[in-house]
Design a protein around this motif. Structure first.
Motif, PDB file in Angstrom:
ATOM      1  N   UNK A   1      32.285   6.750  69.189  1.00  0.00           N
ATOM      2  CA  UNK A   1      31.908   7.018  70.565  1.00  0.00           C
ATOM      3  C   UNK A   1      31.481   5.734  71.257  1.00  0.00           C
ATOM      4  N   UNK A   2      31.704   5.685  72.554  1.00  0.00           N
ATOM      5  CA  UNK A   2      31.250   4.540  73.349  1.00  0.00           C
ATOM      6  C   UNK A   2      30.035   4.914  74.195  1.00  0.00           C
ATOM      7  N   UNK A   3      29.392   6.040  73.871  1.00  0.00           N
ATOM      8  CA  UNK A   3      28.235   6.461  74.657  1.00  0.00           C
ATOM      9  C   UNK A   3      27.120   5.437  74.535  1.00  0.00           C
TER      10      UNK A   3
ATOM     11  N   UNK B   1      40.215  -0.421  80.869  1.00  0.00           N
ATOM     12  CA  UNK B   1      39.843  -1.255  82.012  1.00  0.00           C
ATOM     13  C   UNK B   1      38.729  -0.637  82.842  1.00  0.00           C
ATOM     14  N   UNK B   2      38.721   0.683  82.978  1.00  0.00           N
ATOM     15  CA  UNK B   2      37.686   1.327  83.780  1.00  0.00           C
ATOM     16  C   UNK B   2      36.350   1.310  83.060  1.00  0.00           C
TER      17      UNK B   2
ATOM     18  N   UNK C   1      30.431  -1.307  81.338  1.00  0.00           N
ATOM     19  CA  UNK C   1      29.621  -1.658  80.183  1.00  0.00           C
ATOM     20  C   UNK C   1      30.364  -2.643  79.290  1.00  0.00           C
ATOM     21  N   UNK C   2      29.570  -3.464  78.603  1.00  0.00           N
ATOM     22  CA  UNK C   2      30.119  -4.209  77.489  1.00  0.00           C
ATOM     23  C   UNK C   2      30.435  -3.201  76.378  1.00  0.00           C
TER      24      UNK C   2
ATOM     25  N   UNK D   1      22.477  -3.554  72.895  1.00  0.00           N
ATOM     26  CA  UNK D   1      21.505  -4.264  73.732  1.00  0.00           C
ATOM     27  C   UNK D   1      20.469  -3.292  74.299  1.00  0.00           C
ATOM     28  N   UNK D   2      20.891  -2.090  74.620  1.00  0.00           N
ATOM     29  CA  UNK D   2      19.941  -1.087  75.112  1.00  0.00           C
ATOM     30  C   UNK D   2      18.926  -0.734  74.029  1.00  0.00           C
TER      31      UNK D   2
END
Length: 408
Positions: A26-28, A152-153, A158-159, A165-166
């Protein structure tokens, strides 16, 4: 025997057809935490995020073939920028600056080491220590990216590893909010006295003492109108201005690196995933091929009928083909590794550090940004000595001070 051969061949077929697995990632991004109320200005701590250790000295044998030093060194400058920006966004800190090394004295210093980075996985060892020497955190943070992270979107927002980092920023904020009343002010004072002591140990050494736990504590305070303190405060302001100048360099570096680095990470991610799939496919083909050959040999040599022997020969030929295919697949994986190496070399050419020229001084600082900062620190020492008179170098003073036990 025929039944045994058929069973082995069927098992090989199932191994090839059924051993395909998928990993869903996941990219969450976890939400960034903010203080419930604005932090009082007197309690805002300045933060120095040191350039990370690229982690090239402690690579495991498997990683040595897949890590490209030129990329890692660029990442060691890029990642602190993202972390500093994330922390600044919380509004819970004073100035959050990227600094050239971990020797600079600041209220809170963050050091990091890149343990793994390939576009698919990022693993960082992060340590945060305040000016007293108290460790706030000493953790390992790990994040995974999926192919959607490089859409791309998505990457405009976000990186791919923004979640890392969060989590770091949230952990630091939790520790900051847990400080006792007046503790932040104490940290700031210790930071100021440590800076003063680094330039004038003969005058400021007696103001701090070290406890049994190794942490520094305030023994006494100088007078508010102490002329030596005023001079050192002026030196520190100049040092902060120089570091602020470097922020422009690091920001430009990040902007220049953003495009080629994101493309490299995207391709690296695709290459890593492709290599994982190829290696898994190669293993399946080698195992199935070996099993088929063994089954064929058993059938060809021990069979009683012509049909069994023919089936055995077919199995041997088929198994040999699978082995050949597996070896070819490994060769293809090697090609992907070589492609990554070429990408790394091209990236290094695009992100070579630039020389910074200071507008307010006639002194030319040469070399990369870290070299320039070391030269700047030497220049500050000269400025201080000129302002207070002909003083011995701080190193000599520190040595003589340690001998006579003087507090100044």
């Amino acid at each position: 025997m025929t039944r045994l051969l058929l069973s082995l061949l069927a098992a090989c077929g199932l191994l090839l057809a059924g051993c395909v697995s998928q990993t869903v990632k996941t990219t969450s991004v976890p939400p960034l935490a903010y203080p419930e109320a604005p932090v009082a200005e007197a309690e805002l701590l300045d933060v120095g995020v040191a350039i990370f250790d690229p982690g090239l000295d402690d690579l495991e044998e498997d990683d040595e073939q897949r890590v490209y030093p030129e990329v890692r060194r660029a990442e060691a400058r890029f990642i602190p920028q993202l972390l500093a920006t994330t922390m600044q966004d919380t509004g819970a800190w004073g100035a959050v600056r990227v600094v050239p090394d971990n020797e600079r004295i600041t209220d809170l210093r963050i050091d990091g080491t890149i343990l793994h980075s390939d576009g698919e996985e990022l693993k960082l060892a992060v340590r945060a220590v305040d000016a007293r020497g108290k460790v706030w955190l000493d953790n390992t943070y790990e994040g995974h990216a999926s192919r959607y992270a490089y859409d791309n979107r998505t990457r405009r927002q976000y990186d791919p590893f923004q979640a890392v980092y969060h989590r770091i920023a949230n952990d630091l904020l939790e520790h900051q909010l847990a400080l006792a009343d007046g503790e932040a002010g104490e940290i700031r004072t210790v930071s100021e006295l440590r800076f003063a002591r680094s330039f004038a140990p003969e005058a400021f050494d007696g103001y701090l003492r070290q406890g049994r736990d190794g942490e520094l504590r305030i023994a006494r305070l100088p007078a508010e109108d102490d002329p030596m303190l005023e001079r050192v405060q002026g030196i520190r302001e100049r040092d902060n201005l120089f570091i602020d100048t470097l922020q422009g360099y690091y920001t430009g570096f990040r902007g220049d690196m953003q495009g080629p680095y994101q493309e490299w990470r995207k391709l690296s991610y695709e290459e890593v995933v492709a290599m994982q799939e190829l290696e898994a496919e190669s293993r399946r083909q080698l195992i199935a091929g070996g099993a088929a050959i063994l089954a064929g040999i058993a059938a060809a040599s021990g069979g009683d009928s012509r049909t069994t022997r023919t089936a055995g020969n077919v199995a041997i030929i088929g198994g040999g083909y699978l082995l050949k295919t597996g070896l070819e697949t490994r060769a293809e994986a090697k090609i992907h590794v070589e492609a990554l190496a070429e990408l790394g070399l091209s990236l290094e050419a695009e992100v070579t550090p630039r020389v910074i020229e200071l507008e307010d001084r006639t002194v030319m600082l040469s070399g990369n940004v870290e070299d320039q900062y070391h030269q700047w620190r030497d220049l500050l020492a000269d400025i201080y000595r000129n302002e207070v008179g002909a003083l011995a170098p701080p190193e000599a003073d520190a040595g003589s001070n340690a001998d006579d036990g003087s507090d100044g």
